[in-house]
Design an enzyme around this catalytic site. Structure first.
Site, PDB file in Angstrom:
ATOM      1  N   GLU A  42      41.422  40.916  48.691  1.00 15.32           N
ATOM      2  CA  GLU A  42      42.566  40.055  48.388  1.00 15.32           C
ATOM      3  C   GLU A  42      43.348  39.687  49.642  1.00 15.32           C
ATOM      4  O   GLU A  42      43.784  38.535  49.804  1.00 15.32           O
ATOM      5  CB  GLU A  42      43.484  40.740  47.366  1.00 15.32           C
ATOM      6  CG  GLU A  42      42.824  40.988  46.023  1.00 15.32           C
ATOM      7  CD  GLU A  42      42.010  42.270  45.980  1.00 15.32           C
ATOM      8  OE1 GLU A  42      41.373  42.529  44.948  1.00 15.32           O
ATOM      9  OE2 GLU A  42      42.003  43.018  46.982  1.00 15.32           O
ATOM     10  N   ARG A 173      31.464  45.781  42.882  1.00 18.51           N
ATOM     11  CA  ARG A 173      31.101  46.860  43.793  1.00 18.51           C
ATOM     12  C   ARG A 173      30.474  47.980  42.964  1.00 18.51           C
ATOM     13  O   ARG A 173      31.148  48.617  42.155  1.00 18.51           O
ATOM     14  CB  ARG A 173      32.331  47.391  44.543  1.00 18.51           C
ATOM     15  CG  ARG A 173      32.983  46.384  45.486  1.00 18.51           C
ATOM     16  CD  ARG A 173      32.112  46.138  46.716  1.00 18.51           C
ATOM     17  NE  ARG A 173      32.762  45.245  47.670  1.00 18.51           N
ATOM     18  CZ  ARG A 173      32.646  43.933  47.689  1.00 18.51           C
ATOM     19  NH1 ARG A 173      31.902  43.333  46.753  1.00 18.51           N
ATOM     20  NH2 ARG A 173      33.253  43.206  48.605  1.00 18.51           N
ATOM     21  N   ASP A 262      35.044  36.046  50.790  1.00 17.96           N
ATOM     22  CA  ASP A 262      36.498  35.876  50.714  1.00 17.96           C
ATOM     23  C   ASP A 262      36.928  34.601  51.433  1.00 17.96           C
ATOM     24  O   ASP A 262      37.797  33.861  50.946  1.00 17.96           O
ATOM     25  CB  ASP A 262      37.201  37.083  51.333  1.00 17.96           C
ATOM     26  CG  ASP A 262      36.829  38.384  50.651  1.00 17.96           C
ATOM     27  OD1 ASP A 262      36.591  38.370  49.427  1.00 17.96           O
ATOM     28  OD2 ASP A 262      36.766  39.422  51.338  1.00 17.96           O
TER      29      ASP A 262
END
Length: 321
Positions: A42, A173, A262
């Site tokens: 994040e 994950r 990301d």
């Protein structure tokens, strides 16, 4: 870099850990030269968005230790509004990264009982989500602990009530939960989001016994209006109810792929926020992901908009896979 506004366009929450990586190729068992940094899905997205000119706030828990201070300092240094809850009862999580071979990376996580995993609904400030244009979440937060999963659910509820767009990167994950456990939890979150990102195996995880294309179509029967299939070097595809848009990948010299997903998400979301069409979003996302792969680090080489344009101009007609 301009200052962050009082009203962030993007709010995100999750665990950021200290990151120790070897500078040289080879196993950590023989490494003598290590670099210290930070990393978390994040916050990686938050930093990448900020470099693309988007005001963004990251929320997470850190330990009352020097590594927690490092996490907060690094994120704030990138212009992100970091709202860290300091947890005196748990340490900041740690991950170790090694490069066994020139083109491979291995990451080891030490996050059990970490401060970041103790995220709770009470950590969400009043009005914080409601003031944003977009709330970005990942499957990591959904799996690191029961309290973090509850926090994610409350955050979605608040976003829904306020009309805030919710985006979700599956980001599975296997070290956090087995597929049979993770699949239903991640599917529940994905079905409540507006835009969902994932790789083929991640979408298949949400709908066992189906292929990625069918899994994406099933999601569109629920809340999501856009499903973005990340295909790495092969490019990406956005699936909407009315059309399917493909974008080929770029060929670059790959050093480290960790964090590329990301950067891709940040590139795509920045396009959503500035009103770019789907093809332009995918192109920017692919460039951001490709540029991240060209140097070590989870976020350090995330580009600015100017660098994205320079990269595109330098490539000309890019070599496409």
């Amino acid at each position: 870099m301009t200052a962050v506004s009082d009203r962030p366009r993007v709010a995100t929450l999750g665990e950021t850990m200290a990151l120790v990586r070897s500078r040289d190729i080879g196993s950590l068992r023989h490494a003598s030269d290590l670099a210290l940094g930070v990393g978390g899905a994040e916050s990686n997205v938050a930093i990448a968005l900020r470099r693309l000119g988007v005001d963004v706030t990251w929320l997470g828990r850190v330990g009352d230790d020097s590594l927690g201070e490092r996490v907060v300092r690094e994120i704030r240094a990138e212009g992100v509004d970091a709202r860290a809850v300091v947890d005196a009862g748990a340490p900041t999580g740690l991950m170790l990264k090694e490069r066994p071979h020139p083109t491979s990376t291995r990451v080891l996580y030490y996050r059990s009982g970490s401060a970041g995993s103790r995220l709770s609904p009470s950590d969400l400030p009043d009005g914080w989500i409601e003031q944003a244009d977009l709330l970005h979440l990942t499957g990591i937060t959904a799996l690191i602990s029961e309290s973090a999963r509850e926090t994610l659910s409350v955050a979605i509820d608040r976003a829904r009530e306020a009309g805030v767009v919710v985006t979700f990167d599956i980001n599975y994950r296997s070290s956090l939960a087995a597929p049979a456990v993770a699949g239903p939890w991640l599917r529940e979150v994905a079905e409540r989001a507006d835009i969902v990102f994932g790789g083929a195996e991640e979408f298949e995880l949400l709908s066992p016994r189906t292929d990625a294309a069918d899994a994406c179509e099933r999601l569109l029967a629920h809340r999501p209006t856009e499903v973005v299939l990340k295909r790495g070097a092969e490019g990406a595809t956005t699936i909407l109810s009315t059309q399917v848009v493909d974008a080929p990948g770029l060929v670059v010299d790959v050093v480290d792929t960790v964090g590329a997903g990301d950067a891709f998400v940040a590139g795509y979301l920045s396009g959503v926020l500035d009103g770019s069409d789907v093809a332009a979003r995918l192109h920017r996302a692919n460039v951001c992901g490709a540029m991240l792969c060209m140097t070590p680090g989870d976020w350090e080489s995330s580009p600015t908009l100017r660098e994205v344009r320079q990269f595109t101009a330098g490539v000309g007609d890019p070599v496409l896979r």
